[in-house]
Design a protein around this motif. Sequence first.
Motif: not given
Length: 132
Positions: A59-67, A69-71
């Motif tokens: 969950n944490w890794a997916a959140f970081v990757v999504a963040s 790309y969505a920066r």
Amino acid sequence: KVAIAIHCVFGAESLSDVFSSSLMVACVPVMVTLVVIIVHARRRKTIALYKSTFNYDENWAAFVVASVYARPVIRSYRQTLHFESWFRKAHLEFNDSAFRAAAYSAQTIRFAKYGCAFVTVVVLMLGGGGGA
């Protein structure tokens, strides 16, 4: 004749030396059995804790990757502080779960060590330490 046979077969001077050495040899299977029982008894919770840690890590890794790309969108809508707090929460959940899993595993190892030490002490008390 018995003393000569004991000395030739076991390399011991007396019957008590044979008893002590056979106790020492017997303590290894007892220790292995004890460790297997301890690990087997604690395996379900250990597996559950590590699965939970794995899920929080995903969950944490997916959140970081999504963040990442969505920066640009996050910055344009001025939601940086919210994402920072969510990041901290996700990271804290992962760290807490990883700590609980590691602590439980360390406690299992400690139980196994103390169990083996207890078996050794009992064997030495029964066998008298082999004499010196």
